[in-house]
Design a protein around this motif. Structure first.
Motif, short mmCIF file in Angstrom:
data_model
loop_
_atom_site.label_atom_id
_atom_site.label_comp_id
_atom_site.label_asym_id
_atom_site.label_seq_id
_atom_site.Cartn_x
_atom_site.Cartn_y
_atom_site.Cartn_z
N ALA A 95 5.37 37.01 88.44
CA ALA A 95 6.40 37.60 87.52
C ALA A 95 5.96 39.06 87.23
N GLY A 96 6.87 39.91 86.45
CA GLY A 96 6.57 41.12 85.98
C GLY A 96 6.83 42.30 86.77
N GLY A 97 7.39 42.34 88.13
CA GLY A 97 7.56 43.28 88.96
C GLY A 97 9.25 43.59 88.95
N THR A 98 9.32 44.60 89.31
CA THR A 98 10.90 45.30 89.37
C THR A 98 11.64 45.20 90.77
N ARG A 99 10.70 44.79 91.70
CA ARG A 99 11.47 44.52 92.93
C ARG A 99 10.98 43.15 93.42
N VAL A 100 11.89 42.56 94.43
CA VAL A 100 11.62 41.51 95.01
C VAL A 100 12.07 41.72 96.54
N GLY A 101 11.42 40.59 97.41
CA GLY A 101 12.06 40.71 98.83
C GLY A 101 13.27 40.09 99.26
N HIS A 116 3.19 39.96 96.48
CA HIS A 116 3.59 40.23 95.12
C HIS A 116 2.73 41.34 94.46
N VAL A 117 1.82 41.61 95.34
CA VAL A 117 0.89 43.03 94.83
C VAL A 117 1.69 44.15 95.05
N SER A 118 2.37 44.50 96.27
CA SER A 118 3.07 45.53 96.58
C SER A 118 4.39 45.75 95.58
N LEU A 119 4.77 44.66 95.17
CA LEU A 119 6.03 44.46 94.60
C LEU A 119 6.15 44.44 93.03
N GLY A 120 4.78 44.80 92.64
CA GLY A 120 4.45 44.98 91.23
C GLY A 120 4.20 43.64 90.51
N HIS A 121 4.00 42.57 91.03
CA HIS A 121 4.02 41.24 90.15
C HIS A 121 2.86 40.74 89.81
N ALA A 122 2.60 40.04 88.75
CA ALA A 122 1.36 39.29 88.34
C ALA A 122 1.28 37.95 88.59
N GLN A 123 0.04 37.31 88.93
CA GLN A 123 -0.14 35.93 89.11
C GLN A 123 0.05 35.38 87.65
N VAL A 124 0.96 34.36 87.68
CA VAL A 124 1.13 33.61 86.27
C VAL A 124 1.41 32.22 86.57
N VAL A 125 1.40 31.57 85.31
CA VAL A 125 1.51 29.98 85.36
C VAL A 125 2.67 29.60 84.17
N SER A 158 -8.34 44.62 75.62
CA SER A 158 -7.82 43.73 74.52
C SER A 158 -6.37 43.84 74.07
N SER A 159 -5.62 43.66 75.37
CA SER A 159 -4.12 43.92 75.19
C SER A 159 -3.38 42.80 75.99
N VAL A 160 -2.18 42.67 75.71
CA VAL A 160 -1.40 41.63 76.46
C VAL A 160 0.01 42.37 76.47
N TYR A 161 0.37 42.28 77.98
CA TYR A 161 1.88 42.64 78.15
C TYR A 161 2.86 41.39 77.56
N VAL A 162 3.97 41.73 77.26
CA VAL A 162 4.76 40.76 77.08
C VAL A 162 6.34 41.02 77.65
N TYR A 163 6.77 40.13 78.36
CA TYR A 163 8.10 40.41 79.13
C TYR A 163 9.13 39.60 78.85
N ASN A 164 10.34 40.09 78.67
CA ASN A 164 11.59 39.29 78.70
C ASN A 164 11.63 38.51 79.96
N SER A 165 11.71 37.11 79.65
CA SER A 165 11.80 36.51 81.14
C SER A 165 13.06 36.46 81.71
N LYS A 166 14.11 36.86 81.01
CA LYS A 166 15.49 36.97 81.48
C LYS A 166 15.44 38.17 82.34
N LEU A 167 14.86 39.30 82.05
CA LEU A 167 14.77 40.43 82.91
C LEU A 167 13.90 40.36 83.95
N PHE A 168 12.50 39.72 83.82
CA PHE A 168 11.75 39.53 84.66
C PHE A 168 11.10 37.92 84.72
N LYS A 228 7.68 46.78 80.78
CA LYS A 228 8.90 47.31 81.38
C LYS A 228 8.84 46.93 82.88
N GLY A 229 7.81 46.41 83.28
CA GLY A 229 7.65 45.98 84.89
C GLY A 229 6.74 46.69 85.49
#
Length: 313
Positions: free
Chosen positions: A153-159, A175-184, A259-269, A249-250
């Motif tokens: 999750a977290g990328g702006t592109r998909v295949g 996932h790396v080239s598409l800008g996504h992070a590994q998540v659970v 010491s920071s955390v990105y927060v995504y809107n899962s509806k958009l990401f 924002k992706g």
């Protein structure tokens, strides 16, 4: 007046049901007692029972199948009890309908639903193991109730076909080239969000130094993002521990050591599932219990873990 009319109507229906069942109990006895001599109980799977030893070692997963072996044969006396129980249940249901406060309380309780949320912090194999153990120990979840699954999750592109894959073998959309992070991703009751956030932040602090790169960035995703009503307890935990919150924002870069955390809107990401081979997997040099891996196979059989159409790495 409307409530009183509903009460009288419900009571009338309950009494009618009791009369109809009592008048027909003999045919019921013939059908249940004569035609079917007994109901054989099905196997009851007892899954994923964690036991933490006094030595402080990692919890062990115990996945067993048990059958209760009880015979539920029905006699005419049993049918009479069945009829009486049905009548009693109908009367209780009518009384429940006559109590507006109780009905409102039940509707309010049913309205509390689990929150779908995902976390990312380093390698998702280790993070999944920690969340699975937490679900079992804190929420008493077993087998099909376990919800922790790896993904991206977290990328702006998909295949193509909305795919996001682990690697780019044979030109797959990695996932790396598409800008996504590994998540659970997991589903949690709102009351459990603080303690799972605590565990997540512990994993952020323990992140291995070799795990650096945008795919390992620390992030959280839920519907509505920072504006979600469910984010308030998460924000409180982060602020108390001195972790800054960044509205994502992706395609964000790595935030290792910041010491920071990105927060995504899962509806958009939204979360997209990882490969079956990347579910319930060892995180070398860590080797997890065989029953932990067996749980992954069980969830695959149940259809919880599905194929994401990517080549197995």
């Amino acid at each position: 007046m409307a409530a009183l009319r509903r009460c009288r109507y419900s009571l009338l229906l309950a009494l009618t049901a009791c009369v109809n069942i009592c008048c027909c109990w003999q045919p019921l006895a013939w059908c249940i007692g004569g035609r079917a001599t007994g109901w054989t109980s099905q196997k009851r799977l007892v899954g994923l029972a964690y036991r933490r030893s006094h030595s402080g070692r990692s919890p062990k997963v115990d996945l067993r199948s048990q059958a209760d072996g009880q015979d539920y044969s029905q006699t005419q006396g049993g049918v009479r009890r069945l009829v009486a129980s049905a009548g009693l249940c109908a009367l209780v249901a009518s009384c429940w309908a006559c109590n507006p406060q109780a009905s409102h309380a039940k509707r309010k309780k049913d309205a509390v639903k689990d929150v779908d949320i995902y976390f990312g912090a380093g390698n998702f194999w280790h993070l999944q193991h920690e969340f699975v153990m937490k679900e079992a120990l804190s929420l008493s979840r077993r087998e099909g109730d376990i919800s922790s699954l790896t993904g991206y999750a977290g990328g702006t592109r998909v295949g193509d076909l909305d795919r996001v894959c682990y690697s780019g073998i044979l030109f797959a959309p990695d996932h790396v080239s598409l800008g996504h992070a590994q998540v659970v991703r997991l589903s949690l009751p709102p009351s459990s969000l603080p303690e799972f956030t605590e565990l997540f932040l512990d994993e952020v602090e323990r992140r291995k130094q070799p795990e650096q790169g945008s795919q390992f960035r620390a992030c959280i995703g839920l519907r509505g993002g920072v504006d979600s009503k469910d984010f308030a307890p998460i924000r409180e935990v982060c602020e108390r521990r001195g972790v800054s919150i960044v509205k994502a924002k992706g395609d964000e870069p790595d935030n290792y050591g910041k010491s920071s955390v990105y927060v995504y809107n899962s509806k958009l990401f939204p979360w997209r599932p990882a490969e079956q081979s990347n579910q319930f997997k060892d995180d070398p040099p860590e080797r997890y219990e065989s029953d932990y891996k067996e749980l992954g196979r069980k969830l695959t059989e149940l259809g919880v873990i599905m194929n994401n159409s990517c080549i197995t790495n």
